[in-house]
Design a protein around this motif. Sequence first.
Motif, mmCIF file in Angstrom:
data_model
loop_
_atom_site.group_PDB
_atom_site.id
_atom_site.type_symbol
_atom_site.label_atom_id
_atom_site.label_comp_id
_atom_site.label_asym_id
_atom_site.label_seq_id
_atom_site.Cartn_x
_atom_site.Cartn_y
_atom_site.Cartn_z
ATOM 1 N N ASP A 1 25.458 4.450 -21.861
ATOM 2 C CA ASP A 1 26.109 4.351 -20.764
ATOM 3 C C ASP A 1 27.040 3.253 -20.699
ATOM 4 O O ASP A 1 27.057 2.388 -21.546
ATOM 5 C CB ASP A 1 25.184 4.646 -19.384
ATOM 6 C CG ASP A 1 24.366 3.413 -19.259
ATOM 7 O OD1 ASP A 1 24.497 2.467 -19.956
ATOM 8 O OD2 ASP A 1 23.733 3.431 -18.302
ATOM 9 N N THR A 2 27.607 3.207 -19.629
ATOM 10 C CA THR A 2 28.637 1.833 -19.616
ATOM 11 C C THR A 2 28.022 0.746 -18.997
ATOM 12 O O THR A 2 28.466 -0.385 -19.075
ATOM 13 C CB THR A 2 29.594 2.235 -18.274
ATOM 14 O OG1 THR A 2 28.903 2.526 -16.976
ATOM 15 C CG2 THR A 2 30.553 3.353 -18.547
ATOM 16 N N ASN A 3 26.520 0.634 -18.911
ATOM 17 C CA ASN A 3 25.664 -0.405 -18.629
ATOM 18 C C ASN A 3 24.926 -0.978 -19.676
ATOM 19 O O ASN A 3 25.530 -1.123 -20.791
ATOM 20 C CB ASN A 3 24.855 -0.437 -17.258
ATOM 21 C CG ASN A 3 25.929 0.021 -15.945
ATOM 22 O OD1 ASN A 3 26.458 -0.849 -15.630
ATOM 23 N ND2 ASN A 3 25.361 0.759 -15.236
ATOM 24 N N ASN A 4 23.654 -0.895 -19.812
ATOM 25 C CA ASN A 4 22.794 -1.200 -20.925
ATOM 26 C C ASN A 4 21.956 -0.169 -21.394
ATOM 27 O O ASN A 4 21.025 -0.549 -22.149
ATOM 28 C CB ASN A 4 22.075 -2.728 -20.416
ATOM 29 C CG ASN A 4 22.879 -3.782 -20.237
ATOM 30 O OD1 ASN A 4 23.793 -4.048 -21.000
ATOM 31 N ND2 ASN A 4 22.583 -4.400 -18.902
ATOM 32 N N LEU A 5 22.371 1.107 -20.978
ATOM 33 C CA LEU A 5 21.182 2.113 -21.264
ATOM 34 C C LEU A 5 21.545 2.241 -22.793
ATOM 35 O O LEU A 5 22.780 2.353 -23.223
ATOM 36 C CB LEU A 5 21.753 3.420 -20.602
ATOM 37 C CG LEU A 5 20.913 4.693 -21.480
ATOM 38 C CD1 LEU A 5 19.444 4.715 -20.987
ATOM 39 C CD2 LEU A 5 21.661 6.093 -20.848
ATOM 40 N N GLU A 6 20.427 2.505 -23.664
ATOM 41 C CA GLU A 6 20.678 3.015 -25.051
ATOM 42 C C GLU A 6 19.330 3.541 -25.350
ATOM 43 O O GLU A 6 18.099 3.288 -25.730
ATOM 44 C CB GLU A 6 20.657 1.801 -25.993
ATOM 45 C CG GLU A 6 20.933 2.221 -27.442
ATOM 46 C CD GLU A 6 21.087 0.957 -28.268
ATOM 47 O OE1 GLU A 6 20.461 0.891 -29.502
ATOM 48 O OE2 GLU A 6 21.766 -0.028 -27.968
ATOM 49 N N GLN B 1 31.817 13.859 -10.172
ATOM 50 C CA GLN B 1 31.767 14.541 -11.725
ATOM 51 C C GLN B 1 30.896 13.352 -12.704
ATOM 52 O O GLN B 1 31.101 12.162 -12.809
ATOM 53 C CB GLN B 1 32.966 14.747 -12.117
ATOM 54 C CG GLN B 1 33.704 15.986 -11.396
ATOM 55 C CD GLN B 1 35.064 16.246 -12.030
ATOM 56 O OE1 GLN B 1 35.832 15.431 -12.153
ATOM 57 N NE2 GLN B 1 35.347 17.524 -12.179
ATOM 58 N N VAL B 2 30.206 13.965 -13.809
ATOM 59 C CA VAL B 2 29.807 13.258 -14.790
ATOM 60 C C VAL B 2 30.405 13.657 -16.084
ATOM 61 O O VAL B 2 30.029 14.912 -16.475
ATOM 62 C CB VAL B 2 28.170 13.509 -14.930
ATOM 63 C CG1 VAL B 2 27.601 12.711 -16.087
ATOM 64 C CG2 VAL B 2 27.522 13.055 -13.514
ATOM 65 N N CYS C 1 34.263 7.543 -19.976
ATOM 66 C CA CYS C 1 33.181 8.713 -19.722
ATOM 67 C C CYS C 1 31.935 8.033 -19.107
ATOM 68 O O CYS C 1 31.977 6.509 -19.227
ATOM 69 C CB CYS C 1 32.650 9.510 -20.909
ATOM 70 S SG CYS C 1 32.641 8.413 -22.350
ATOM 71 N N ASP C 2 31.194 8.746 -18.309
ATOM 72 C CA ASP C 2 30.001 7.974 -17.899
ATOM 73 C C ASP C 2 28.846 7.877 -19.041
ATOM 74 O O ASP C 2 28.111 6.767 -19.076
ATOM 75 C CB ASP C 2 29.199 8.801 -17.045
ATOM 76 C CG ASP C 2 30.152 9.003 -15.776
ATOM 77 O OD1 ASP C 2 30.401 8.293 -14.862
ATOM 78 O OD2 ASP C 2 30.606 10.163 -15.760
ATOM 79 N N TYR D 1 29.333 18.784 -14.464
ATOM 80 C CA TYR D 1 29.264 18.059 -15.483
ATOM 81 C C TYR D 1 30.362 18.539 -16.732
ATOM 82 O O TYR D 1 30.518 19.483 -16.766
ATOM 83 C CB TYR D 1 27.803 18.281 -16.138
ATOM 84 C CG TYR D 1 26.786 17.690 -15.311
ATOM 85 C CD1 TYR D 1 26.267 16.426 -15.457
ATOM 86 C CD2 TYR D 1 26.279 18.503 -14.355
ATOM 87 C CE1 TYR D 1 25.337 15.954 -14.863
ATOM 88 C CE2 TYR D 1 25.194 17.926 -13.337
ATOM 89 C CZ TYR D 1 24.753 16.735 -13.650
ATOM 90 O OH TYR D 1 23.778 16.280 -13.204
ATOM 91 N N PHE D 2 30.774 17.672 -17.412
ATOM 92 C CA PHE D 2 31.847 17.885 -18.616
ATOM 93 C C PHE D 2 31.207 17.087 -19.860
ATOM 94 O O PHE D 2 30.949 15.916 -20.020
ATOM 95 C CB PHE D 2 33.321 17.257 -18.293
ATOM 96 C CG PHE D 2 34.182 17.433 -19.438
ATOM 97 C CD1 PHE D 2 34.184 18.602 -20.083
ATOM 98 C CD2 PHE D 2 34.900 16.103 -19.715
ATOM 99 C CE1 PHE D 2 35.135 18.768 -21.004
ATOM 100 C CE2 PHE D 2 35.782 16.324 -20.758
ATOM 101 C CZ PHE D 2 35.923 17.444 -21.368
#
Length: 418
Positions: free
Chosen positions: A389-394, A334-335, A362-363, A283-284
Motif C-alpha cells: 500500500d502507500t504506507n508500509n504494508l507488504e 473508492q478503492v 492507487c491504494d 472497488y477497481f
Amino acid sequence: MKTKSNDSKIKVLLLITGSIAAVRIPLLVSQLAKENYEIRCVLSKNAEKLIKPLSLSILSRNPCILEDDQWSNSQSTPLHIELSNWADILIIAPLTATTLAKWVTGNAEGLIPSILIANIKPIIVAPAMNTQMWLNKAVQENYKNLKNYENVLSLQPSEGLLACDAIGIGKIPPNNLIQLALEFIALHKQNEYRKDLLNKEILITGGCTSEKIDAARHITNRSSGAMGLLLSQVARFRGAQVKYVHGPLKIDKNLTDGIKRYEIETSVDLIRALDNEISNCDYFFMNAAVSDFKITSDTSAKIPKNKINEHLNQNFELVPDILKTISKSKKDNQVFVGFCAFTGSIEEARITIKEKIIQKGCDFLFANPIDLEGQGFGFLAQNEGWLFDTNNLEHYIKKTSKIDLANKLITQIISLKK
C-alpha cells in the motif's frame, strides 16, 4: 484442485432433480472424481427417468441413492440427516422449479427436499428450466428468497439453445463453472462461506490489449485473462455485482458465465470502457496487461518486411499509463488496486514497486514474479506475490492456485478498508 489422500478428500453430496439438463451431470461426476473428490449422488424420481443410477454409481465409486431409499429398513438414522451430516459441500444440479418451491416453502416431501431443508452446509445451486418457467413471477420470487440463504452459492442459469428448441435463459450453468464454484467453497475449509461483498460493485480488467501494426501484424503480450476472470468470479461468489472488461481470453470462456463482461481490443477501447464504468464502482482492480507500445498510423495494407523498420520508427508511440490517468478521477470512497509483474528478486524490485504505487495513484499494488517455473501466465499456473500500500504494508501471499490467490487478495484488501 486434487486432494492429496482419501483422508483429506472433500465430501460432495450431489443432488440431481428432474430437468432434461440432468443428462449433463454424469460428466460432472466424472470430472469431480478425477479431481479426487468423494462423491455421493442422490436422484429424484424424475431424474431417475433421465439418467441411469448405475452410471452414477460407477462414475462416483459410490452407490447412487434413490428416493425409495429414504425410509429403508437398513437405515439406523434418517437418511436425509445422515447424508446432510456426511457432506462437506452440497451441489444441487439441476435445480427445478418444483424443488425450488418445496425448498423455500419448507416442504420436505421427498428425499431431496428433506436434505435441502435439513442442510446447514455450503450448497452450490445450478438452476435449469424453460425460459418462461424461469421468468415466472413465482419462480423468480422463490429464487430471490433462496439467494438470501447464507449458505447458498447460486449460479444463474445460462442463455442459449434450450431442450425445447427455444433460445433464451434457462440452461444449466457449465460443468466447469460448477467445479470452479466447488473449488472456491473448498478453499474455506473450517471457515464459513460468507457473502461479504453484498451490495458492492466491483470493476475488474484483465487479459491483454492488442495494438495494430498493419493488416497482418500486431503488438500484444502473454496475458491469458485468467487472473482477472478468477478475481471476477470470486468477487461474484462472495456476493458482489461484477463487471469484467477484458482483452481476448486464452482460457475456457464457459468460466465467464454469469459475469457481465465487455471484450475490448486496444488501449483506447479499454480507456473508453473504464470511462463509462469507473464512477459507479466501490472497488477497481486494474489487472489488464496493457501493451506498452502502439502505432499512430492506421493502414489497411501489409507493410513489406524491408520497410517495417521505417514504419515502426516513424509511427512508434508509448501507450499512456491508464491506471495513472483513471486514478485522477478516484473518489474518496473508492478503492483502486493495481498489478505489477516483475522478474528477479523482490528485494531488487521493492523500490520500483513502491515508486509505482505512488506514480499510479492507487491504494494497493500487487506484485507477482513471472520468471519462476510454474508461475505466471495461464489458468493452471500457480502464483505468489506481495501486496503493497502507500504506507508500509507488504503482505506476502505464498505460492498457490490462482483462485486461492484471488480469494486471499480480495480478503486482505477488504479487511484493510473496512
